[in-house]
Enzyme design. Structure first.
Site, PDB file in Angstrom:
ATOM      1  N   GLN A 234      35.036  40.011  87.137  1.00 26.20           N
ATOM      2  CA  GLN A 234      36.534  39.983  86.862  1.00 26.20           C
ATOM      3  C   GLN A 234      37.091  39.347  88.199  1.00 26.20           C
ATOM      4  OE1 GLN A 234      37.612  41.168  84.114  1.00 26.20           O
ATOM      5  NE2 GLN A 234      35.787  42.188  83.214  1.00 26.20           N
TER       6      GLN A 234
ATOM      7  N   ASP B 260      29.464  41.713  92.644  1.00 24.00           N
ATOM      8  CA  ASP B 260      29.736  41.494  91.039  1.00 24.00           C
ATOM      9  C   ASP B 260      30.974  40.848  90.921  1.00 24.00           C
ATOM     10  OD1 ASP B 260      30.443  41.615  88.537  1.00 24.00           O
ATOM     11  OD2 ASP B 260      29.901  43.743  88.144  1.00 24.00           O
TER      12      ASP B 260
ATOM     13  N   HIS C 260      30.928  48.504  86.891  1.00 22.11           N
ATOM     14  CA  HIS C 260      30.624  48.601  85.527  1.00 22.11           C
ATOM     15  C   HIS C 260      28.976  48.774  85.432  1.00 22.11           C
ATOM     16  CE1 HIS C 260      29.258  45.898  82.068  1.00 22.11           C
ATOM     17  NE2 HIS C 260      30.503  45.949  81.634  1.00 22.11           N
TER      18      HIS C 260
ATOM     19  N   CYS D 186      32.561  50.216  79.492  1.00 21.81           N
ATOM     20  CA  CYS D 186      31.112  50.192  80.285  1.00 21.81           C
ATOM     21  C   CYS D 186      31.340  50.681  81.719  1.00 21.81           C
ATOM     22  CB  CYS D 186      30.470  48.726  80.196  1.00 21.81           C
ATOM     23  SG  CYS D 186      30.096  48.282  78.375  1.00 21.81           S
TER      24      CYS D 186
ATOM     25  N   LYS E 285      33.879  34.947  80.612  1.00 28.01           N
ATOM     26  CA  LYS E 285      35.199  35.465  81.286  1.00 28.01           C
ATOM     27  C   LYS E 285      36.097  34.599  81.759  1.00 28.01           C
ATOM     28  CE  LYS E 285      32.771  40.046  81.866  1.00 28.01           C
ATOM     29  NZ  LYS E 285      33.263  40.946  80.803  1.00 28.01           N
TER      30      LYS E 285
HETATM   31  N1  PMP Z   1      30.379  43.364  85.794  1.00 28.84           N
HETATM   32  C1  PMP Z   1      31.768  43.497  85.282  1.00 28.84           C
HETATM   33  C2  PMP Z   1      32.936  43.967  86.488  1.00 28.84           C
HETATM   34  C3  PMP Z   1      32.196  43.074  83.892  1.00 28.84           C
HETATM   35  O1  PMP Z   1      33.266  43.297  83.848  1.00 28.84           O
HETATM   36  C4  PMP Z   1      31.210  42.777  83.171  1.00 28.84           C
HETATM   37  C5  PMP Z   1      31.520  42.387  81.633  1.00 28.84           C
HETATM   38  N2  PMP Z   1      32.315  43.210  81.086  1.00 28.84           N
HETATM   39  C6  PMP Z   1      30.037  42.760  83.448  1.00 28.84           C
HETATM   40  C7  PMP Z   1      29.606  42.831  84.913  1.00 28.84           C
HETATM   41  C8  PMP Z   1      28.751  42.199  82.680  1.00 28.84           C
HETATM   42  O2  PMP Z   1      28.680  40.914  82.400  1.00 28.84           O
HETATM   43  P1  PMP Z   1      28.134  40.366  81.027  1.00 28.84           P
HETATM   44  O3  PMP Z   1      28.517  41.041  79.904  1.00 28.84           O
HETATM   45  O4  PMP Z   1      28.893  39.083  81.113  1.00 28.84           O
HETATM   46  O5  PMP Z   1      26.805  39.913  81.649  1.00 28.84           O
END
Ligand code: PMP
Length: 406
Positions: free
Chosen positions: A203, A200, A123, A364, A226
């Site tokens: 997910q 990270d 991401h 993203c 999430k």
């Molecule tokens: N890493 C991953 C794998 C994600 O899916 C996301 C959110 N789409 C993020 C990081 C960023 O998370 P946040 O927007 O809640 O900071």
């Protein structure tokens, strides 16, 4: 533990409505998940019975508020199997957690000629902070490739770990592809060369039990929103010895022990990294979300979602002209796809008219899109409140798309 899907759905007030005159089919939980009533109740209760600023007041309300806040820290500790509640830092989300590590731990270790290793499936929030750091430090960002199914090429990852590597950072589960990475194996490869690892977990935590000690990593990041909790809150878990050695991130109230104009000293961990008034009710809501998930049983959730993912995968594979993007052998809850001759945004718009919420775009993860030669995908992501009828509705919606674009 058995899994009663109808009881689960009843816990989520959002499903009581229709959208576009149709029952809501929500297939975008990877972007943000819906909230069960106990989470809303816990926040309501805090605000209506015990709200005050925390760690400050000597009066009863503040003590109650502080106790509720700190009880959530202990819930998070247990939830991810951390050794010590002092290792749980509350932040705004995964993005802030990664930025915190990049700006402190990594900043102090990464210098000119060094390398930071990530993967091609990250991401943006697990790419850009490292890119900025590397630019500032004169270091190099290395990227481990993925194969045509969207699985990480382990041998390439291993080859990219060299004496210059100062940190490895990768997703537990990819948001764009659904790939589940073999975290433990990757951590072992990195640690063999003395390279610390940030995972990270944004997910991963909504779909499977996570034990940070078993994974063996150094840092683990995730977001409350999430995980069926409120937005604006997240967690950075870090090994106590790292957190203790790290310089502060943001500065201000709460993170200090003493302040004078000549010199300030830092509070103990985790408070050293929690400058300013936090999202108190948000943290309490996250604690309630964890209680909710634990009550359902994460193993039961994983098993339920696996069956649903298999059902959805077969259903989508049977649609002519549909190409699934992300078919790694080990996957979680995400179905990214392209439909021949139809732009993903058009697919999303037509599905919306049927009351079906999916995500369209690059999620993203632009490098993933580039790797698969598409500008964007449609992404249907599943969570514990989805059922086979949601998948059936998606399939019918896609037939409708075909009719429009015939
Ligand atoms: N890493 C991953 C794998 C994600 O899916 C996301 C959110 N789409 C993020 C990081 C960023 O998370 P946040 O927007 O809640 O900071």
């Amino acid at each position: 533990m058995s899994f009663d899907i109808e009881a689960v759905r009843n816990d989520f007030p959002i499903f009581e409505q229709t959208t576009r005159g149709k029952p809501l089919v929500f297939l975008d939980s990877a972007a943000s998940a819906q909230k069960p009533r106990p989470v809303l109740d816990a926040m309501w209760e805090l605000y209506t019975t015990s709200y005050a600023n925390i760690h400050r007041g000597v009066y009863e309300l503040s003590e109650r508020s502080t106790a509720a806040f700190e009880a959530s820290r202990e819930k998070v500790r247990r939830f991810i199997g951390a050794a010590d509640a002092r290792e749980i830092v509350f932040v705004r989300g995964t993005t802030e957690a990664i930025n915190l590590v990049a700006a402190t731990f990594a900043r102090a270790r990464v210098g000119s000629g060094d390398e930071v290793l990530i993967t091609h499936m990250e991401h943006h929030s697990n790419i850009v902070p490292w890119q900025l750091l590397c630019d500032q430090a004169g270091a190099r960002l290395r990227v481990a490739p993925i194969d045509d199914r969207g699985a990480l090429q382990m041998d390439e990852f291993e080859k990219l770990i060299t004496p210059r590597t100062k940190l490895a950072a990768f997703a537990h589960v990819s948001n764009a592809l659904g790939t589940v990475n073999p975290v433990r194996e990757l951590v072992e490869l990195a640690h063999r060369e003395g390279v610390p690892v940030l995972v990270d977990g944004a997910q991963a935590v909504p779909h499977q039990a996570v034990d940070v000690q078993e994974l063996g990593c150094d840092f683990y990041a995730f977001s409350s929103h999430k995980l069926f909790g409120p937005s604006g809150v997240g967690v950075l878990w870090g090994r106590a010895e790292h957190l203790e050695a790290m310089p502060p991130y943001q500065s201000g109230g709460e993170m200090v022990l003493t302040v004078s104009f000549e010199k300030s000293t830092w509070n103990d961990i985790p408070h050293k990294f929690e400058a300013g008034t936090p999202d108190i009710a948000g943290v309490v809501g996250l604690g309630a979300a964890i209680d909710y998930l634990t009550g359902l049983g994460l193993d039961a959730v994983t098993t339920y979602e696996r069956t649903l993912l298999d059902y959805a995968t077969h259903a989508l594979e049977a649609i002519p002209g549909l190409r699934l993007i992300g078919t790694a052998p080990h996957k979680a809850a995400v179905l990214s796809f392209a439909l021949d001759g139809v732009h993903p945004h058009d697919v999303g718009t037509i599905l919306d008219r049927e009351g079906i919420a999916v995500r369209t775009g690059h999620h993203c993860a632009q490098p993933v899109m580039e790797r698969f030669g598409v500008p964007a995908t449609v992404r249907a992501s599943l969570a514990l409140y989805n059922r086979e009828s949601d998948v059936d509705a998606l399939v019918s919606g896609l037939q409708r798309v075909r009719e429009v674009f015939r």
